[in-house]
Write a protein that holds these residues in place. Structure first.
Motif, short mmCIF file in Angstrom:
data_model
loop_
_atom_site.label_atom_id
_atom_site.label_comp_id
_atom_site.label_asym_id
_atom_site.label_seq_id
_atom_site.Cartn_x
_atom_site.Cartn_y
_atom_site.Cartn_z
N UNK A 474 0.79 -1.23 0.00
CA UNK A 474 0.00 0.00 0.00
C UNK A 474 0.82 1.27 0.00
N UNK A 475 2.15 1.16 -0.05
CA UNK A 475 2.96 2.38 -0.11
C UNK A 475 3.21 2.84 -1.54
N UNK A 476 2.55 2.21 -2.51
CA UNK A 476 2.72 2.59 -3.91
C UNK A 476 2.01 3.91 -4.18
N UNK A 480 -0.59 3.35 -9.18
CA UNK A 480 0.36 2.24 -9.30
C UNK A 480 -0.14 1.07 -8.46
N UNK A 481 -0.15 -0.10 -9.07
CA UNK A 481 -0.45 -1.33 -8.35
C UNK A 481 0.86 -2.01 -8.00
N UNK A 482 0.99 -2.43 -6.76
CA UNK A 482 2.16 -3.20 -6.35
C UNK A 482 1.69 -4.30 -5.42
N UNK A 483 2.10 -5.53 -5.72
CA UNK A 483 1.69 -6.65 -4.88
C UNK A 483 2.78 -7.71 -4.84
N UNK A 484 2.74 -8.46 -3.73
CA UNK A 484 3.69 -9.55 -3.51
C UNK A 484 2.93 -10.86 -3.63
N UNK A 485 3.59 -11.85 -4.25
CA UNK A 485 3.04 -13.19 -4.36
C UNK A 485 3.87 -14.14 -3.51
N UNK A 486 3.25 -15.14 -2.90
CA UNK A 486 4.04 -16.14 -2.19
C UNK A 486 5.09 -16.73 -3.14
N UNK A 489 7.87 -13.11 -5.33
CA UNK A 489 7.75 -12.29 -6.52
C UNK A 489 6.94 -11.03 -6.21
N UNK A 490 7.43 -9.90 -6.68
CA UNK A 490 6.71 -8.63 -6.55
C UNK A 490 6.39 -8.12 -7.96
N UNK A 491 5.18 -7.64 -8.14
CA UNK A 491 4.75 -7.06 -9.42
C UNK A 491 4.39 -5.60 -9.21
N UNK A 492 4.95 -4.72 -10.03
CA UNK A 492 4.63 -3.30 -9.98
C UNK A 492 4.06 -2.87 -11.33
N UNK A 498 2.11 9.01 -16.53
CA UNK A 498 3.36 9.67 -16.11
C UNK A 498 4.24 8.69 -15.35
N UNK A 499 5.57 8.86 -15.39
CA UNK A 499 6.45 7.99 -14.62
C UNK A 499 6.16 8.10 -13.12
N UNK A 500 6.47 7.04 -12.38
CA UNK A 500 6.27 7.03 -10.94
C UNK A 500 7.56 6.54 -10.28
N UNK A 501 7.85 7.08 -9.09
CA UNK A 501 9.06 6.69 -8.36
C UNK A 501 8.67 5.77 -7.21
N UNK A 502 9.34 4.60 -7.13
CA UNK A 502 9.07 3.62 -6.08
C UNK A 502 10.40 3.12 -5.52
N UNK A 503 10.31 2.55 -4.32
CA UNK A 503 11.51 1.92 -3.78
C UNK A 503 11.73 0.57 -4.47
#
Length: 535
Positions: A474-476, A480-486, A489-492, A498-503
């Motif tokens: 939820x810090x995306x 932007x959608x960001x999620x972790x899979x068991x 794997x992380x999908x952003x 427009x471009x987005x900045x993420x960690x």
């Protein structure tokens, strides 16, 4: 980052519960490959191109109808469910496709069309010939009309293709057809209809098919008395409310009997529902443990390219289907909708990003032929070449289904691009030379190699496909959608312009577009781009 072609795809058929995370590729037979040079795709053409699907990395192939048919609705008007239309070959050709697919490590799913048949089906022809009172008429919905002389339809039901759902015969009786007049509806209250379709299932299971996609799975059973609806434009209500001819509770007894047959055969044969249900909870009823295995997720297909809407659709799908122990399914394109490269409104970049998002979700994914090439919808077909019956009607569907059915480009620089020897049944655009399989193979920036890489990773990475959960990060930023899979794997996904900045969440595995430089532990996610990461 480059896209690595999976040089040695795994060809062994998946073990237990293969269908829970399978990638299934839809072939529209008349548009996939032409084996005899008549401009029409066929079964020998399909057999000759199965290696393309093996190399692509899919698990199963779903074939749209190839049954004997007058082709009033592209084969969805079936005259004989146990015969192959000469347009596509012979029954021996069908058996050869099944055997060859299995040799290539692919499963085969075929369409079955149980709601209606062709008006040239032997049952219907006899029912018409024998006239009112014929016992064969009880296998369909024949009724006397309303009005002083029976001149009005028996009910106000409308065809999905537009116009009334009733046609009157010269003998005065009317028959029901929820689609074209050439497609009379079966009466599923009749035991002979139920017996016949159980026999048809066994016929094809005995030939080795691995399952069935059930056309109009929400149809078949009608409300008792065929009551009026009371208003028009009924086609627009499909999937938004229960209608007296769709999504009736009685269909579920049919699927319980079919599931018992599927379970008798080895190798996990499956049933897939094409069910337009008004809610995901209603859809989930079709895939309860003793019914069908999967249901098409039209709710997801119809979701706009919007982060909030996509997240809601994913959550709702996983919740509803998980409640009955069924896997979610995801689809972006098929033979009935505008190709997603065009439909989503963002061109090829957005289509590629949508694909990587879909393939990162838990469950099973459906691909439609040609999307691995990045094909756009063909929107400028002249009226004289159109084939879709809904194009020729005043209301109902919009008649745009021809644009996603244009034959595939395989090789060469001009039509027919290796599809066959002559003119194709629908004309191909003159600017598809760069979109052929031949042109894209080996090009790390091509859409074909992106699909090969993504499907190769799905086969080997524990965080793709399997399971039934996503953990949203939820810090995306907004959009932007960001999620972790068991499995790490992380999908952003950046759905904005427009471009987005993420960690940085880990090591980049695959991107749908460009990956911009890392900046002090952050990275820039370009517009309409998806990246897979390994933690």
């Amino acid at each position: 980052m480059t896209h690595q072609h999976n040089e040695a795809p795994e060809t062994a058929v998946r073990p237990t519960d293969w269908w829970r995370d399978a990638v299934i590729y839809q072939i529209y037979p008349r548009s996939f490959a032409d084996g005899n040079g008549d401009g029409m795709g066929d079964l020998p053409g399909i057999r000759g191109r199965l290696a393309h699907l093996r190399d692509l990395g899919v698990d199963a192939v779903w074939l749209s109808p190839f049954y004997a048919s007058p082709q009033a609705d592209a084969g969805y008007d079936v005259a004989d469910y146990r015969a192959v239309d000469p347009l596509f070959g012979t029954l021996a050709d069908a058996e050869a496709v099944i055997r060859e697919a299995h040799d290539q490590g692919l499963r085969i799913i075929i369409d079955i069309v149980p709601n209606h048949c062709s008006d040239q089906h032997a049952w219907f022809r006899r029912a018409v010939a024998e006239g009112p009172g014929s016992v064969l008429r009880e296998r369909f919905h024949f009724r006397k009309g309303r009005g002083d002389n029976g001149e009005l339809p028996p009910s106000d039901w409308e065809s999905v293709f537009g116009g009334p759902a009733w046609t009157r015969l010269p003998d005065g009786e009317w028959y029901l057809h929820l689609f074209a007049p050439e497609q009379p509806d079966f009466n599923w209250d009749h035991p002979a209809v139920q017996d016949e379709f159980r026999s048809i299932l066994r016929f094809w299971l005995d030939l080795g098919v691995d399952g069935f996609r059930v056309d109009v799975a929400h149809g078949m059973v009608k409300a008792p008395g065929l009551p009026d609806i009371g208003h028009g434009e009924q086609a627009r209500l499909i999937g938004s409310q229960i209608l007296p001819f769709f999504d009736q509770d009685g269909v579920h007894a049919v699927y319980r009997s079919w599931r018992a047959i599927l379970d008798e055969y080895p190798g996990q044969r499956i049933g897939v529902a094409e069910a337009w249900a008004p809610t995901l909870d209603r859809l989930a009823r079709y895939v309860r443990p003793d019914e069908l295995h999967q249901g098409f997720n039209f709710h997801y297909l119809g979701t706009d390219w919007d982060a909030g809407a996509l997240r809601a659709a994913v959550d709702a799908s996983l919740s509803a289907l998980g409640a009955v122990g069924a896997p979610a399914t995801w689809v972006l394109s098929n033979h009935d909708v505008v190709r997603h490269r065009t439909r989503l409104g963002g061109g090829l970049d957005r289509a590629r990003a949508a694909t990587l998002l879909m393939l990162a979700l838990p469950g099973s994914a459906y691909l439609y032929q040609g999307e691995e090439l990045g094909l756009p919808e063909v929107t400028d077909l002249p009226a004289e070449v159109r084939q879709d019956p809904s194009f020729f009607r005043d209301s109902g569907q919009d008649g745009l289904r021809d644009g996603c059915r244009v034959p595939l480009p395989w090789s060469g620089t001009e039509p027919p691009y290796g599809f066959g020897a002559g003119d194709t049944w629908l004309p191909q655009p003159d600017d598809w030379a760069t979109l052929t399989v031949q042109a894209q193979t080996g090009d790390p920036a091509s859409t074909l190699e992106l699909y090969r890489s993504a499907l190769g990773l799905r086969r080997t990475h524990p965080g793709l496909g399997a399971g039934d959960t996503v953990e949203w990060l939820d810090d995306a930023p907004d959009g932007v959608l960001a999620f972790r899979r068991p499995g790490g794997l992380v999908c952003t996904v950046n759905t904005t312009d427009a471009p987005a900045r993420l960690s940085v969440p880990g090591r980049p595995l695959l991107t749908s577009g460009r990956q911009l430089p890392l900046l002090d532990g952050d990275f820039i996610l370009p517009a309409d781009t998806t990246i897979w990461w390994e933690e």
